[in-house]
Design an enzyme around this catalytic site. Structure first.
Site, PDB file in Angstrom:
ATOM      1  N   LEU A 120      42.618  32.146  46.321  1.00 42.52           N
ATOM      2  CA  LEU A 120      41.355  32.252  47.064  1.00 42.52           C
ATOM      3  C   LEU A 120      41.637  31.737  48.464  1.00 42.52           C
ATOM      4  O   LEU A 120      42.002  30.572  48.623  1.00 42.52           O
ATOM      5  CB  LEU A 120      40.343  31.332  46.360  1.00 42.52           C
ATOM      6  N   HIS A 121      41.543  32.593  49.472  1.00 40.39           N
ATOM      7  CA  HIS A 121      41.807  32.057  50.811  1.00 40.39           C
ATOM      8  C   HIS A 121      40.989  32.694  51.916  1.00 40.39           C
ATOM      9  O   HIS A 121      41.032  32.245  53.058  1.00 40.39           O
ATOM     10  CB  HIS A 121      43.298  32.202  51.149  1.00 40.39           C
ATOM     11  N   ARG A 122      40.258  33.783  51.610  1.00 37.64           N
ATOM     12  CA  ARG A 122      39.582  34.490  52.697  1.00 37.64           C
ATOM     13  C   ARG A 122      38.444  33.672  53.273  1.00 37.64           C
ATOM     14  O   ARG A 122      37.684  33.036  52.538  1.00 37.64           O
ATOM     15  CB  ARG A 122      39.029  35.823  52.215  1.00 37.64           C
TER      16      ARG A 122
END
Ligand code: UD1
Length: 367
Positions: free
Chosen positions: A206-208
């Site tokens: 998860l990085h956006r």
């Protein structure tokens, strides 16, 4: 022919690996410029060593910052490098701030620009990556589309004459590394403590910005992952860790086990060992598809529509809007029976990219 590749962020290093290898099989000169957008060892150095990429010829050391500051600093630093190198092509990759800055610097100096992974669209104008791809495609002289779908987007924007279908270079590297992992050439997957590689687990990233930067949204996503009935190995990007800390949110809770990002072979091994993937990464959606693991994408749209065929990839914009059982059913669904096909090409895209560049080397239209 002389080509300068401009890279800076993790996904670009993965794409650079097969391109650098393809250049090494020719007499062409390939110069690597690393902007330094990613600087952590496990977001940058491990990809050079792990994928056998030659060290960058030039490192700009830019680091993090707001979109404007980061893009501006890269532009300023790369101008003299491109002027000095004066290549036949500047090759930019994907959709990061390094991509846009490399393209803008090159066109302003009348150097020809080729865009690898051209034509991807989410049609979500709030994504920084969408601005970067649209602007880069319209600035570039040669658009290397990974898929037929990407080619269609380019044609719809009046860019058909500059576009070619190259296939996706990520297939080249993914299949090569898959084979070496399956042949036992790499150690067991490095999973966070508490996840047994021999028992079923889900792999998550998860990085956006759309997911990490809104505290309510990030908390809801973490809660949804933590509530799953199988262990979830979350390989946490530094942005996620920083945002969770800022927001006072504990990532390691319930089913969630948190580890650091890993190198490419370790990531492929982790996907192969998993029963499925939950992510907001574009590259990982495709890797799950190529490695035949069902993927659940925590976004409202995907640039890789092809992965959705046969239910291999499922979009879940907001797990909190689903009934809890429905969320569990989707995230833990078994591999579909549908065969995947080859929408991303045959694993020989990088050689084709080098051929396209060599065929079209010559003065820029604006020269
Ligand atoms: C960038 C790309 C994104 C890509 C992602 C892959 C843009 C607009 N986005 O997002 O498309 O999917 O890379 O990882 O270019 N940080 C570190 N160490 C690093 C790099 C970043 O700690 O080596 C932290 C910093 O707090 C930084 C934040 O991560 O501010 C964001 O980094 P940045 O390069 O701006 O974007 P990514 O989120 O990595």
């Amino acid at each position: 022919m002389k080509v300068v590749s401009v890279v800076g962020a993790r996904p670009q290093l993965v794409k650079l690996a097969p391109i650098a290898a393809a250049f090494a099989r020719t007499d062409h000169q390939h110069v690597i410029v690393h902007t330094g957008q990613h600087y952590d060892v496990n977001l940058s150095d491990v990809f050079f060593s792990g994928l056998g990429i030659p060290d960058p010829d030039v490192h700009l050391g830019i680091g993090s910052g707001s979109h404007g500051a980061q893009t501006g600093r890269i532009l300023e630093a790369i101008d003299p490098v491109l002027a000095r190198e004066s290549p036949d092509w500047v090759l930019v990759y994907g959709d990061t701030n390094s991509t846009l800055a490399g393209a803008v610097s090159a066109v302003k100096q009348h150097l020809k620009v080729a865009h690898l992974e051209a034509g991807l669209r989410s049609f979500n104008r709030r994504m920084p990556e969408e601005h970067n791809r649209v602007l880069t495609d319209h600035a570039a002289d040669l658009l290397l589309a990974p898929t037929e779908e990407a080619l269609r987007h380019l044609a719809n924007e009046g860019l058909a004459e500059r576009s070619v279908l190259s296939g996706d270079v990520m297939v080249d590297v993914c299949l090569r590394v898959r084979d070496s992992v399956l042949a036992g050439e790499h150690p067991q997957p490095v999973l966070p403590a508490g996840v047994d590689p021999n028992e079923p687990y889900l792999l998550a990233t998860l990085h956006r910005a759309e997911n990490t930067d809104d505290p309510a949204r990030l908390a809801a996503l973490v809660e949804a992952l933590a509530g799953l009935p199988v262990p979830v190995a979350l390989l946490a990007h530094p942005r996620l860790v920083a945002k969770a800390q800022e927001q006072g949110l504990k990532l390691a809770q319930g089913a969630l086990h948190v580890g650091d990002p890993v190198g490419y072979a370790a990531m492929i091994a982790a996907v192969l060992g998993s029963v499925g993937v939950v992510t907001d990464s574009g590259g990982l959606q495709k890797e799950a598809y190529l490695l035949a693991r069902p993927c659940t994408t925590l976004r409202s749209e995907t640039e890789w529509l092809e992965t959705m065929a046969g239910d291999w990839n499922r979009l879940v914009p907001d797990p909190a809007l689903l009934d809890a059982d429905e969320w569990v059913r989707i995230a833990t669904r078994p591999s579909p029976d549908a065969p995947q096909g080859e929408p991303f090409g045959d694993g020989r895209a990088a050689d084709r990219v080098v051929e396209f560049l060599a065929e079209r080397a010559g003065p820029a239209a604006s020269a």
